[in-house]
Each structure stands twice: as C-alpha cells, then as structure tokens.
Design a protein around this motif. Structure first.
Motif, PDB file in Angstrom:
ATOM      1  N   TYR A 101      84.800  66.734  70.996  1.00 12.45           N
ATOM      2  CA  TYR A 101      83.476  66.458  71.555  1.00 12.45           C
ATOM      3  C   TYR A 101      83.395  65.047  72.127  1.00 12.45           C
ATOM      4  N   GLU A 102      82.746  64.944  73.273  1.00 10.78           N
ATOM      5  CA  GLU A 102      82.560  63.646  73.927  1.00 10.78           C
ATOM      6  C   GLU A 102      81.119  63.166  73.847  1.00 10.78           C
ATOM      7  N   PHE A 103      80.220  64.034  73.365  1.00 10.29           N
ATOM      8  CA  PHE A 103      78.815  63.654  73.205  1.00 10.29           C
ATOM      9  C   PHE A 103      78.316  64.176  71.863  1.00 10.29           C
ATOM     10  N   GLY A 104      77.440  63.403  71.245  1.00 14.71           N
ATOM     11  CA  GLY A 104      76.848  63.811  69.980  1.00 14.71           C
ATOM     12  C   GLY A 104      75.380  63.457  69.955  1.00 14.71           C
ATOM     13  N   GLY A 105      74.699  63.964  68.958  1.00 14.25           N
ATOM     14  CA  GLY A 105      73.287  63.646  68.851  1.00 14.25           C
ATOM     15  C   GLY A 105      72.650  64.284  67.651  1.00 14.25           C
ATOM     16  N   THR A 106      71.375  63.969  67.466  1.00 15.18           N
ATOM     17  CA  THR A 106      70.601  64.487  66.360  1.00 15.18           C
ATOM     18  C   THR A 106      69.123  64.276  66.690  1.00 15.18           C
ATOM     19  N   SER A 107      68.280  64.435  65.689  1.00 13.29           N
ATOM     20  CA  SER A 107      66.860  64.121  65.847  1.00 13.29           C
ATOM     21  C   SER A 107      66.463  63.163  64.739  1.00 13.29           C
ATOM     22  N   VAL A 108      65.539  62.265  65.047  1.00 19.23           N
ATOM     23  CA  VAL A 108      65.052  61.292  64.065  1.00 19.23           C
ATOM     24  C   VAL A 108      63.529  61.356  64.058  1.00 19.23           C
ATOM     25  N   ASP A 109      62.965  61.227  62.859  1.00 20.37           N
ATOM     26  CA  ASP A 109      61.536  61.474  62.718  1.00 20.37           C
ATOM     27  C   ASP A 109      60.739  60.261  62.278  1.00 20.37           C
ATOM     28  N   ASP A 110      61.364  59.082  62.253  1.00 30.77           N
ATOM     29  CA  ASP A 110      60.637  57.867  61.888  1.00 30.77           C
ATOM     30  C   ASP A 110      61.234  56.697  62.652  1.00 30.77           C
ATOM     31  N   GLU A 111      60.487  55.617  62.752  1.00 30.41           N
ATOM     32  CA  GLU A 111      60.896  54.480  63.572  1.00 30.41           C
ATOM     33  C   GLU A 111      62.169  53.831  63.053  1.00 30.41           C
ATOM     34  N   GLY A 112      62.317  53.736  61.725  1.00 25.22           N
ATOM     35  CA  GLY A 112      63.521  53.119  61.172  1.00 25.22           C
ATOM     36  C   GLY A 112      64.778  53.891  61.538  1.00 25.22           C
ATOM     37  N   SER A 113      64.702  55.218  61.494  1.00 22.28           N
ATOM     38  CA  SER A 113      65.862  56.036  61.863  1.00 22.28           C
ATOM     39  C   SER A 113      66.157  55.928  63.349  1.00 22.28           C
ATOM     40  N   PHE A 114      65.120  55.801  64.158  1.00 21.66           N
ATOM     41  CA  PHE A 114      65.308  55.645  65.597  1.00 21.66           C
ATOM     42  C   PHE A 114      66.024  54.339  65.906  1.00 21.66           C
ATOM     43  N   VAL A 115      65.614  53.266  65.249  1.00 18.11           N
ATOM     44  CA  VAL A 115      66.269  51.967  65.440  1.00 18.11           C
ATOM     45  C   VAL A 115      67.734  52.045  64.998  1.00 18.11           C
ATOM     46  N   PHE A 116      67.992  52.711  63.877  1.00 19.12           N
ATOM     47  CA  PHE A 116      69.367  52.894  63.391  1.00 19.12           C
ATOM     48  C   PHE A 116      70.205  53.614  64.442  1.00 19.12           C
ATOM     49  N   ALA A 117      69.687  54.695  65.008  1.00 19.10           N
ATOM     50  CA  ALA A 117      70.424  55.456  66.011  1.00 19.10           C
ATOM     51  C   ALA A 117      70.703  54.610  67.257  1.00 19.10           C
ATOM     52  N   GLN A 118      69.738  53.820  67.675  1.00 18.56           N
ATOM     53  CA  GLN A 118      69.914  52.984  68.870  1.00 18.56           C
ATOM     54  C   GLN A 118      71.006  51.939  68.655  1.00 18.56           C
ATOM     55  N   ARG A 119      71.162  51.467  67.440  1.00 16.80           N
ATOM     56  CA  ARG A 119      72.197  50.471  67.151  1.00 16.80           C
ATOM     57  C   ARG A 119      73.588  51.014  67.443  1.00 16.80           C
ATOM     58  N   PHE A 120      73.758  52.324  67.352  1.00 14.97           N
ATOM     59  CA  PHE A 120      75.056  52.933  67.591  1.00 14.97           C
ATOM     60  C   PHE A 120      75.178  53.528  68.996  1.00 14.97           C
ATOM     61  N   GLY A 121      74.251  53.187  69.873  1.00 14.93           N
ATOM     62  CA  GLY A 121      74.357  53.624  71.255  1.00 14.93           C
ATOM     63  C   GLY A 121      73.648  54.920  71.591  1.00 14.93           C
ATOM     64  N   PHE A 122      72.938  55.526  70.634  1.00 13.11           N
ATOM     65  CA  PHE A 122      72.154  56.720  70.945  1.00 13.11           C
ATOM     66  C   PHE A 122      70.925  56.320  71.757  1.00 13.11           C
ATOM     67  N   THR A 123      70.545  57.169  72.686  1.00  7.85           N
ATOM     68  CA  THR A 123      69.340  56.938  73.473  1.00  7.85           C
ATOM     69  C   THR A 123      68.437  58.171  73.403  1.00  7.85           C
ATOM     70  N   GLU A 124      67.181  57.947  73.603  1.00  4.80           N
ATOM     71  CA  GLU A 124      66.210  59.043  73.547  1.00  4.80           C
ATOM     72  C   GLU A 124      66.352  59.952  74.767  1.00  4.80           C
ATOM     73  N   THR A 125      66.396  61.270  74.516  1.00  4.64           N
ATOM     74  CA  THR A 125      66.454  62.236  75.619  1.00  4.64           C
ATOM     75  C   THR A 125      65.283  63.203  75.604  1.00  4.64           C
ATOM     76  N   GLY A 126      64.425  63.138  74.608  1.00  7.63           N
ATOM     77  CA  GLY A 126      63.277  64.035  74.547  1.00  7.63           C
ATOM     78  C   GLY A 126      62.564  63.896  73.219  1.00  7.63           C
ATOM     79  N   ARG A 127      61.423  64.555  73.140  1.00  6.40           N
ATOM     80  CA  ARG A 127      60.642  64.537  71.904  1.00  6.40           C
ATOM     81  C   ARG A 127      60.106  65.933  71.603  1.00  6.40           C
ATOM     82  N   GLN A 128      59.963  66.200  70.319  1.00 12.31           N
ATOM     83  CA  GLN A 128      59.310  67.423  69.879  1.00 12.31           C
ATOM     84  C   GLN A 128      58.120  67.046  69.005  1.00 12.31           C
TER      85      GLN A 128
END
Length: 298
Positions: A101-128
């Motif tokens: 796999y060359e791409f990965g991802g998940t969903s985060v439901d709170d601001e702290g988890s979002f900041v954690f994901a951004q630190r590793f290069g994840f970017t937002e692609t949508g919201r539910q």
C-alpha cells in the motif's frame, strides 16, 4: 516502556474490544466472533501494554476504499499523550507498506487525535456527521402499492442480489475521496448482522432499495443504521423514507431506544432525509489520508 504485541487469542481479541469501546463508546464494536471471521494475512491487530496493562490497540487492513489501507491506532483516554499512539502506529504502517500500500488513512473524532494524525503527514479529506434518533412509539408505515418491503430474514437469497442491483450501482454516489471497493464476501459478512433488522424494497423479484439496522450486543438498546440506498430509477418516490420508517418500527418492537448513523457532510440528500425523520446531530468525524510510509513527526 510500551510493549506492542499481536492479537492472537480470544482473550487478546476481548482486550482489543475493550480499548475500542473505551475510545469510541458511541460506536458499535464487532464481537470476538466477528473479528475472528475477518482474519486474513492483510489484516493486523495489535495491543499496546504499559506495565502489563492494555492501554491501546491498532489495526492495519485493506480499506473498503480502493487502493488504500486502514491504519488506525487508538488509545484509552487516560493513557493518551504518553507515546502509546506513536508506538502502535509505526508497526501498523510498516505492515501496510509490506502489503504494497502507498496510501493509508483512518477517521478521528476529536481534536487531539486530529493533531496527532497531522503530525505524521495525514491530511483531512472529508467529514462525516453523526445523526441520532430516539425511538418511541413507531408505527409501521402503510404498505406501499408500487413495491413491497421484506426483511432479509424473509428472503435471505435477496441479500446477494441487493449487492449487485443496489449496492454496486450506488457506491459511486457516496461523497468519498476514494471509490468504494467491497467484495461479495465482505457484503455478506460485514454489512449485515441480523437479517430480521435489514429491509429490502422489491419490485417483483428486483431489489430497488435497502435500509436497516445493525444491532449492538454490547449496548442492546442501540443500533447503527446500515447502508441505505435506493436505485436511481426509483428515487424521489418515498422508498428510502418507507424503509427507514420500517427500520424504526422494528427498533421499537425490539426494545431499542436509540438508533444512529454516520453521514458524509457532502451527502446533503441523506442528511436532509434523516433530519425529516427526526434525527438530531451529534459528533463530527474527520477522515484523514496520507502517503505511506508516513513522514516522521516534527
């Protein structure tokens, strides 16, 4: 020191579930039997221990979005910000890369988890958005004249047909950055758990729509709304509303007090239908994606 080990035994699976329920108490968690059924070489489940206590878990697997891996690290609330999430995430990413796999991802439901994901290069692609509805006195809707409503328990052979006639044609309508890729086997095992709670709209022997509930044994008063879709040539005729009202009536008949669903922010039609049927808004979940391997945190 954070110790990471794979999930192997039923006790490990139960420990994995306990972390998931603690981190996401608002969402149904698969049972041990369901998790066992999903075992495959591509799928990796991990536990994280600190001083012999399980405080986090992880999952790497093929996503239902084509060409992408799921890499999800979750930590019990009381153990966050201690390096546990990072310790889990790294072997998950290594596993996903090893699977090609060359791409990965998940969903985060709170601001702290979002900041954690951004630190590793994840970017937002949508919201539910979470939509919830209390269940009270829910009469069955009048029987439609142009089509019939049946449960999958009544016509189990139609569930595979629903995949071909409704699911595959409507997956592209979902507001997703990546196309859905769901196999017939996944449809048969992961998208339904109680045939009596899943309903189909049929015209003759053709499936034209589906909606229903996925009960939660851990919280028997609640159920998640399953995949809801209507074939394009039948839209605008009240099919989805009738299916959803039938599902709510089933929930009342079976002692449930609340049902919930996650709807893409861009799916305005489904959000509006849910609003019309009495759903209120709850949490917002952020979808994050990133290239693999992940960049080192700053």
């Amino acid at each position: 020191m954070v110790d990471i080990r794979p999930v192997l035994t039923d006790a490990d699976y139960e420990a994995w579930r306990e972390v998931r329920i603690a981190a996401m108490p608002y969402e149904r968690c698969p049972s041990v039997a369901e998790l066992r059924e999903l075992e495959s070489p591509v799928r990796l489940l991990l536990l994280a221990e600190v001083d012999g206590k399980v405080v986090g878990h992880g999952m790497a697997d093929r996503s239902s979005e084509a060409g992408r891996a799921v890499v999800a690290a979750r930590v019990r609330p009381e153990a966050r910000r201690q390096g546990v999430g990072t310790a889990i995430l790294r072997p998950l990413v290594d596993h996903a890369v090893a699977q090609g796999y060359e791409f990965g991802g998940t969903s985060v439901d709170d601001e702290g988890s979002f900041v954690f994901a951004q630190r590793f290069g994840f970017t937002e692609t949508g919201r539910q958005v979470e939509q919830l509805r209390a269940i009270g006195d829910e009469p069955r809707p009048p029987a439609p004249t142009a089509y019939r409503i049946v449960s999958v328990a009544e016509r189990p052979e139609l569930w595979a047909q629903a995949y071909e006639q409704v699911a595959l044609p409507t997956f592209p309508d979902m507001d997703l950055a990546w196309p859905m890729q769901v196999s017939p086997e996944e449809w048969a095992t992961e998208w339904i758990n109680d045939p009596a709670a899943m309903f189909l709209a049929i015209d003759g022997d053709e499936v034209i729509g589906l909606a229903g509930l996925i009960p939660d044994p851990d919280q028997p008063q609640r159920a998640e709304v399953g995949y809801t879709a209507v074939r394009r040539d039948w839209r605008g005729k009240g099919v989805a509303s009738t299916l959803k009202r039938t599902s709510a009536a089933w929930a009342a008949e079976n002692g449930l007090t609340e049902i919930y669903t996650w709807t893409q922010e861009g799916n305005a039609n489904m959000r509006a239908l849910n609003e019309h049927l009495g759903f209120r808004y709850g949490l917002t979940s952020i979808t994050v994606r990133g290239p693999l391997p992940l960049q080192a945190p700053e």
